[in-house]
Write an enzyme that holds these catalytic residues in place. Structure first.
Site, mmCIF file in Angstrom:
data_model
loop_
_atom_site.group_PDB
_atom_site.id
_atom_site.type_symbol
_atom_site.label_atom_id
_atom_site.label_comp_id
_atom_site.label_asym_id
_atom_site.label_seq_id
_atom_site.Cartn_x
_atom_site.Cartn_y
_atom_site.Cartn_z
ATOM 1 N N ARG A 164 -53.901 -27.502 -5.050
ATOM 2 C CA ARG A 164 -53.028 -27.102 -6.179
ATOM 3 C C ARG A 164 -52.392 -25.740 -5.914
ATOM 4 N NH1 ARG A 164 -54.320 -31.661 -6.987
ATOM 5 N NH2 ARG A 164 -54.822 -32.608 -9.001
ATOM 6 N N SER A 254 -54.805 -31.637 -16.076
ATOM 7 C CA SER A 254 -56.040 -30.861 -15.898
ATOM 8 C C SER A 254 -55.756 -29.410 -16.219
ATOM 9 C CB SER A 254 -56.517 -30.939 -14.453
ATOM 10 O OG SER A 254 -56.824 -32.253 -14.092
ATOM 11 N N GLU A 354 -55.228 -24.040 -14.313
ATOM 12 C CA GLU A 354 -54.256 -24.620 -13.383
ATOM 13 C C GLU A 354 -52.812 -24.358 -13.823
ATOM 14 O OE1 GLU A 354 -52.898 -28.765 -12.642
ATOM 15 O OE2 GLU A 354 -54.789 -28.885 -11.555
HETATM 16 N N1 EPU Z 1 -66.343 -35.938 -15.595
HETATM 17 C C1 EPU Z 1 -67.272 -35.869 -16.611
HETATM 18 N N2 EPU Z 1 -66.817 -35.586 -17.870
HETATM 19 C C2 EPU Z 1 -65.504 -35.419 -18.138
HETATM 20 C C3 EPU Z 1 -64.571 -35.483 -17.103
HETATM 21 C C4 EPU Z 1 -65.011 -35.748 -15.828
HETATM 22 O O1 EPU Z 1 -68.454 -36.041 -16.395
HETATM 23 O O2 EPU Z 1 -65.173 -35.179 -19.310
HETATM 24 C C5 EPU Z 1 -66.795 -36.289 -14.255
HETATM 25 C C6 EPU Z 1 -66.417 -37.738 -13.958
HETATM 26 O O3 EPU Z 1 -67.454 -38.593 -14.281
HETATM 27 C C7 EPU Z 1 -66.138 -37.738 -12.496
HETATM 28 C C8 EPU Z 1 -65.770 -36.315 -12.168
HETATM 29 O O4 EPU Z 1 -66.089 -35.522 -13.303
HETATM 30 O O5 EPU Z 1 -67.306 -38.063 -11.778
HETATM 31 C C9 EPU Z 1 -64.308 -36.169 -11.782
HETATM 32 O O6 EPU Z 1 -63.450 -36.625 -12.828
HETATM 33 P P1 EPU Z 1 -62.071 -37.378 -12.517
HETATM 34 O O7 EPU Z 1 -62.294 -38.495 -11.594
HETATM 35 O O8 EPU Z 1 -61.421 -37.683 -13.828
HETATM 36 O O9 EPU Z 1 -61.213 -36.308 -11.718
HETATM 37 P P2 EPU Z 1 -61.024 -34.740 -11.894
HETATM 38 O O10 EPU Z 1 -61.653 -34.060 -10.733
HETATM 39 O O11 EPU Z 1 -61.473 -34.313 -13.246
HETATM 40 C C10 EPU Z 1 -58.833 -34.570 -10.519
HETATM 41 C C11 EPU Z 1 -57.501 -33.917 -10.693
HETATM 42 C C12 EPU Z 1 -56.571 -34.790 -11.527
HETATM 43 C C13 EPU Z 1 -56.431 -36.140 -10.829
HETATM 44 C C14 EPU Z 1 -57.827 -36.758 -10.681
HETATM 45 C C15 EPU Z 1 -57.771 -38.041 -9.889
HETATM 46 C C16 EPU Z 1 -57.841 -31.527 -10.595
HETATM 47 C C17 EPU Z 1 -57.927 -30.249 -11.357
HETATM 48 N N3 EPU Z 1 -57.656 -32.620 -11.318
HETATM 49 O O12 EPU Z 1 -59.434 -34.603 -11.805
HETATM 50 O O13 EPU Z 1 -55.306 -34.170 -11.548
HETATM 51 O O14 EPU Z 1 -55.594 -37.003 -11.564
HETATM 52 O O15 EPU Z 1 -58.685 -35.849 -9.956
HETATM 53 O O16 EPU Z 1 -57.527 -37.746 -8.539
HETATM 54 O O17 EPU Z 1 -57.924 -31.511 -9.372
HETATM 55 C C18 EPU Z 1 -53.982 -32.615 -12.746
HETATM 56 O O18 EPU Z 1 -54.062 -31.867 -11.787
HETATM 57 O O19 EPU Z 1 -53.310 -32.295 -13.778
HETATM 58 C C19 EPU Z 1 -54.680 -33.875 -12.733
HETATM 59 C C20 EPU Z 1 -54.719 -34.685 -13.794
#
Ligand code: EPU
Length: 358
Positions: A164, A254, A354
Site C-alpha cells: 500500500r 480497509s 491507510e
Molecule cells: N478477521 C477477523 N475479524 C474481522 C476481520 C478480519 O478475524 O473483523 C480475520 C479474518 O478471519 C481473516 C483475516 O483477519 O483471517 C484477514 O481478513 P481478510 O481476508 O478480510 O483480509 P484483510 O487482511 O483484512 C486485506 C486488504 C483488503 C483486501 C483483502 C483481500 C489491507 C489493509 N486490506 O484485508 O484491501 O481486499 O485483504 O485481499 O491490506 C483495502 O485496502 O481497502 C482493502 C479492502
C-alpha cells in the site's frame, strides 16, 4: 479548463463526508492539466489530486485547489507473443478497466475486481487484493510534474512500490532515485499527478488462488482450473459479502494497514493470544491481520457518534449518518484513535491508517 468554486465534495468521497472544495478543476486531458499548471494564479497554489475519493478522510473544507482527475481512455498499446500492453487514463474507474480487459479476453486483473477508485489512484497506494498487487501487472505510468508542467514516465522500480505504498505517498526523496535524472529527486507526494497507467498482461496467465477465501470458493464450486472470468466472479462475490458497498454505506475500504512484526514479536504475541491471524512474508517478517486485532478488542459493529466499525469486517470504518447528517472526518478520526489505543494497549502494536487524512 472549467474552474468551479465552493464545490460540495460529499458525492466525490466514498465516505460520504460533507465538505467543500474552495476551488475545483476538472482535468479531462493532459492538455487541460498543462493549461492549469501554466495559469499564473491557479498553478501557483497548493494542489490536491482527487481520484475516486475512495481512500480519503475529509476533516474539513479543502483549501488547496482540487484537481479532479477525469482523463478518460482505455486502449491496447501493443500485443506481442508474450502479452498485451494496455494503457488507461487516470480518470477511468479501476473496476471498469478490470471488466474491460476481461471482456477483451486479456486475463490478469481479475483478483483486483471491485476495488473502488480510479486508475490514476491505483499506483499511489499499490492497490492489492486476493494475492495480487498492482505492481505485479504494472508496466509504467505517465505523470506530470507540477513545477515544470512536463510529463515524465516511471517504471515499476522508479515507483518504489511497497505494501500500500509508492513514491507518490512520500514527500522526501527516496534513495532509489538518486542520479536517475527524475525531476528534483523523489518523493512525489504533492509534486506530480499521474495521467496514464500502463499494464502488462501476460499470455502465460495462471490463476492466482493462494488467498484462502478464493481457494475455499474454488473447492465449493468444484472447479479444478478456473478461468479468469470465474475468478472475477468469485472475487466480486467475496467482496460483496464482506465489504460494504460505498454507494449504500459510506467507507474508505480497509482503514488500517496490516502491521508487520518480527518473528520474535510474533512469538511473544502468540504466547499470549494463540488465535492471532498471521502470515509469514518472503522477507522473514510476519504480517498480522489488523481486522482480527480490532475484532479481538471487541470493536466489530460498534458505533461512536456517527462513525462505526463494519459488522462483517472490523478493518472497515463506516459512515452511520445519513446524507443530510453525515459523519464528520473528526468523528471518523476519533473512532480510529480509540481503536488504535485499544489495540496498542492489548497487543503493543501501533496500527497505521491507510487512507489519506485531509
Ligand atoms: N478477521 C477477523 N475479524 C474481522 C476481520 C478480519 O478475524 O473483523 C480475520 C479474518 O478471519 C481473516 C483475516 O483477519 O483471517 C484477514 O481478513 P481478510 O481476508 O478480510 O483480509 P484483510 O487482511 O483484512 C486485506 C486488504 C483488503 C483486501 C483483502 C483481500 C489491507 C489493509 N486490506 O484485508 O484491501 O481486499 O485483504 O485481499 O491490506 C483495502 O485496502 O481497502 C482493502 C479492502
Amino acid at each position: 479548463m472549467l474552474v468551479e468554486k465552493n464545490v460540495p465534495l460529499q458525492s466525490y468521497n466514498s465516505f460520504g463526508i460533507a465538505a467543500r472544495a474552495h476551488t475545483l478543476v476538472r482535468v479531462r486531458s493532459a492538455q487541460g492539466l498543462h493549461a492549469l499548471l501554466a495559469d499564473q494564479r491557479l498553478g501557483a497554489q497548493p494542489l490536491f489530486v482527487l481520484g475516486g475519493g475512495s481512500n480519503i478522510v475529509l476533516t474539513g473544507d479543502v483549501k488547496p485547489v482540487v484537481l479532479k482527475m477525469e482523463i478518460p481512455g482505455m486502449r491496447l498499446l501493443e500485443e506481442t507473443e508474450r502479452g498485451w500492453l494496455i494503457e488507461a487514463g487516470a480518470g477511468e474507474r479501476w473496476h471498469d478497466l478490470v471488466a474491460w480487459t476481461l471482456q477483451q479476453g486479456w486475463p490478469g486483473l481479475e483478483n483486483l475486481a471491485l476495488i473502488p477508485g480510479t486508475v490514476g489512484a491505483a499506483p499511489v497506494q499499490n492497490i492489492g487484493a486476493y494475492g495480487v498487487e498492482l505492481q505485479d501487472r504494472f508496466h509504467s505510468l505517465v505523470a506530470v510534474d507540477f513545477a515544470s508542467g512536463q510529463p515524465f514516465t516511471l517504471d515499476a522500480a522508479q515507483c518504489a512500490f511497497g505494501y500500500r505504498d509508492s513514491v507518490f505517498k512520500h514527500a522526501a526523496p527516496l534513495a532509489a532515485h538518486e542520479g536517475s535524472g527524475l525531476p528534483r529527486g523523489m518523493g512525489l507526494a504533492g509534486r506530480a499527478v499521474i495521467t496514464h497507467v500502463r499494464l502488462w498482461l501476460r499470455k502465460d496467465w495462471r490463476p492466482e488462488l493462494g488467498y484462502l477465501d478464493l481457494e475455499r470458493k474454488r473447492q465449493e464450486e468444484g472447479v479444478a482450473a478456473p478461468t479468469a472470468q470465474q475468478i472475477f466472479d468469485w472475487v466480486c462475490a467475496i467482496r460483496r459479502a464482506k465489504l460494504p458497498d460505498p454507494a449504500l454505506i459510506g467507507n474508505a475500504g480497509s482503514f488500517f494497514k496490516n502491521p508487520t512484526v518480527t518473528p520474535e514479536q510474533c512469538q511473544d504475541i502468540i504466547a499470549r493470544e494463540p488465535k492471532i491471524v498471521h502470515y509469514p512474508l518472503a522477507d522473514g517478517s510476519i504480517k498480522l491481520a489488523a481486522g482480527w486485532l480490532i475484532d479481538a478488542c471487541g470493536w466489530k459493529g460498534k458505533t461512536v457518534g456517527r462513525a462505526g466499525v463494519y459488522d462483517k469486517q472490523a478493518l472497515v470504518l463506516v459512515n452511520r449518518g445519513t446524507p443530510e447528517d453525515s459523519v464528520t472526518g473528526g468523528e471518523v478520526m476519533t473512532l480510529a484513535k480509540a481503536i488504535q489505543t485499544s489495540v496498542y494497549e492489548r497487543f503493543g502494536i501501533r496500527l497505521e491508517p491507510e487512507p489519506v487524512v485531509l
